[in-house]
Scaffold this motif. Structure first.
Motif, PDB file in Angstrom:
ATOM      1  N   UNK A   1       2.922   6.927 -10.755  1.00  0.00           N
ATOM      2  CA  UNK A   1       1.886   6.746 -11.819  1.00  0.00           C
ATOM      3  C   UNK A   1       1.128   5.283 -11.535  1.00  0.00           C
ATOM      4  N   UNK A   2       0.937   5.063 -10.276  1.00  0.00           N
ATOM      5  CA  UNK A   2       0.480   3.830  -9.729  1.00  0.00           C
ATOM      6  C   UNK A   2      -1.030   3.774  -9.591  1.00  0.00           C
ATOM      7  N   UNK A   3      -1.975   2.678 -10.181  1.00  0.00           N
ATOM      8  CA  UNK A   3      -3.116   2.651 -10.118  1.00  0.00           C
ATOM      9  C   UNK A   3      -3.428   1.378  -9.654  1.00  0.00           C
ATOM     10  N   UNK A   4      -4.126   1.182  -8.563  1.00  0.00           N
ATOM     11  CA  UNK A   4      -4.272  -0.244  -7.700  1.00  0.00           C
ATOM     12  C   UNK A   4      -4.989  -1.197  -8.799  1.00  0.00           C
ATOM     13  N   UNK A   5      -6.012  -0.496  -9.484  1.00  0.00           N
ATOM     14  CA  UNK A   5      -7.058  -1.275 -10.385  1.00  0.00           C
ATOM     15  C   UNK A   5      -6.158  -1.984 -11.715  1.00  0.00           C
ATOM     16  N   UNK A   6      -4.903  -1.548 -11.844  1.00  0.00           N
ATOM     17  CA  UNK A   6      -3.926  -2.268 -12.659  1.00  0.00           C
ATOM     18  C   UNK A   6      -3.391  -3.402 -12.388  1.00  0.00           C
ATOM     19  N   UNK A   7      -3.696  -4.545 -12.434  1.00  0.00           N
ATOM     20  CA  UNK A   7      -3.115  -5.678 -11.868  1.00  0.00           C
ATOM     21  C   UNK A   7      -1.943  -6.249 -12.570  1.00  0.00           C
TER      22      UNK A   7
ATOM     23  N   UNK B   1       0.507  -3.462  -5.809  1.00  0.00           N
ATOM     24  CA  UNK B   1      -0.221  -2.396  -4.899  1.00  0.00           C
ATOM     25  C   UNK B   1      -1.476  -2.385  -4.960  1.00  0.00           C
ATOM     26  N   UNK B   2      -2.172  -2.844  -3.768  1.00  0.00           N
ATOM     27  CA  UNK B   2      -3.526  -2.795  -3.673  1.00  0.00           C
ATOM     28  C   UNK B   2      -4.159  -1.678  -3.267  1.00  0.00           C
TER      29      UNK B   2
ATOM     30  N   UNK C   1       0.897  -1.189  -0.055  1.00  0.00           N
ATOM     31  CA  UNK C   1      -0.100   0.107   0.024  1.00  0.00           C
ATOM     32  C   UNK C   1       0.954   1.241  -0.079  1.00  0.00           C
ATOM     33  N   UNK C   2       0.837   2.105  -0.971  1.00  0.00           N
ATOM     34  CA  UNK C   2       1.784   3.324  -0.993  1.00  0.00           C
ATOM     35  C   UNK C   2       1.006   4.564  -0.864  1.00  0.00           C
TER      36      UNK C   2
END
Length: 411
Positions: A157-163, A193-194, A147-148
């Protein structure tokens, strides 16, 4: 009722022969009232912001943090956790491993701190309530997650939805590894990253939470941890518990409460509040010159009364007491009126949020200016205004009454 108070009250509420005295007296009361109101409102708003900041840090920092005095790590197998948990008021302990790391996501890189926490951290802290995207999940079975902070998520440019994309973590190996060979110098791993949390900019740009087992593996730790965080039951006294923990641990450990962990920040808040208080007090001092003028003109107008009172046997002490009481009545009315007005404004702001902070798009953590009223602030402000009134009254009363009393005596 004392004679001086009775006469002073009559002078205050009776109609003067010159309307100018009435106007100056009203200006004096209004000036003190507005200044008093501004003082209590500003202090209460500062208290409100301080409480908001404390609540934000409460969600991140533990009530008490234990670190080693010498060295970087603590051998947790020798740590007296059971003795500390038996102290009344201690809720739980969290093992923490913290280290600088290089994070890579797609083609972007950022240096921040990896913070590994043991089981129960999420349940016993409030950090999960600060999640702004995704979920605050660190592990499920044998799978590790991260968790960031919001700042790091923005940089990378992190998106948790992008698995499909994983967050790569690089931590320097323990010992003297060759700095010329990247693969030999760093331990590396990757995890999904969740979620993204947002507490405060200092934390959002600095921390990435991971499971303790993941952090230990990355840093080649066995039973070692870098710190132990202790959370307390709210109703218990932090200072007494801290002293009990210090007795158990001895001199080998550094035990800090939440204030000591963020000492610089809280000192800055206190100094800002003190500076604003002094500035407003200085403005009140300037406005007190109206009261000096009001008392001086009133004394000059009542020359005949002073002469009559002196003939009737009134001494200089009584004459001074009359006009001194007059000045203190003006201060008392001004301060009480200002405190009442300030309380009304603060009450309306606290419960109805009349004054908005920013816009309605949620750019700020809070939508309205926070308010937290303290009875001690009301007492300090009241005493401060009375002290200013005492300053503004003493000189004209002491000097002018003495001159007029002597003049009437010579006459």
């Amino acid at each position: 009722m004392r004679l001086s108070f009775f006469i002073a009250k009559r002078y205050l509420i009776s109609k003067k022969s010159h309307n100018l005295i009435n106007v100056i007296s009203i200006i004096s009361v209004v000036g003190l009232s507005v200044g008093t109101m501004a003082l209590i409102v500003v202090l209460s708003v500062f208290n409100g912001f301080e409480e908001v900041i404390k609540s934000l840090y409460t969600s991140f920092n533990a009530d008490i943090s234990v670190t080693a005095v010498n060295g970087k790590t603590i051998n947790y197998s020798n740590f007296p956790d059971e003795k500390i948990l038996n102290i009344s008021g201690v809720k739980n302990l969290t093992q923490v491993v913290e280290e600088d790391a290089l994070f890579k996501y797609r083609n972007k890189q950022h240096i921040a701190k990896i913070k590994g926490v043991s089981d129960g951290f999420i349940e016993n802290s409030q950090i999960d309530t600060m999640t702004v995207n995704g979920n605050f999940v660190l592990q499920e079975g044998n799978v590790n997650f991260a968790v960031v902070g919001a700042g790091i998520a923005w940089y990378l440019d992190i998106y948790p939805e992008n698995v499909s994309d994983l967050l790569s973590v690089y931590v320097p190996k323990r010992g003297n590894q060759s700095s010329f060979n990247f693969e030999n110098a760093f331990n590396s791993s990757a995890l999904h990253p969740t979620g993204v949390f947002s507490v405060q900019q200092e934390f959002d740009e600095k921390y990435v939470f991971v499971p303790l087992r993941f952090a230990k593996k990355m840093m080649d730790y066995g039973d070692e941890v870098t710190s132990v965080e202790i959370r307390l039951i709210t109703e218990y006294d932090t200072q007494s518990i801290q002293e009990s923990i210090e007795k158990i641990l001895g001199n080998e450990f550094d035990v800090k409460n939440r204030y000591q962990q963020n000492e610089t920040l809280f000192k800055l808040l206190k100094s800002e509040k003190t500076a604003i208080f002094l500035i407003l007090v200085f403005i009140l001092l300037l406005s007190s010159f109206n009261m000096i003028g009001s008392i001086s003109i009133l004394i000059a107008e009542k020359k005949k009364d002073i002469g009559i009172l002196s003939v009737m046997g009134a001494d200089l002490k009584l004459i001074k007491s009359i006009f001194f009481t007059e000045g203190m009545l003006i201060s008392l009315i001004g301060s009480l009126t200002g405190l009442v007005l300030g309380f009304v404004i603060l009450y309306l702001q606290q419960y109805y949020g009349l004054l908005q902070l920013g816009n309605a798009d949620g750019d700020f953590i809070i939508s309205t200016y926070p308010v937290y009223m303290k009875i001690t602030d009301f007492i300090y402000v009241f005493l401060t205004v009375l002290a200013i009134g005492l300053f503004a009254t003493t000189y004209p009363v002491s000097y002018l009454t003495k001159q007029l009393f002597r003049a009437k005596g010579n006459g």
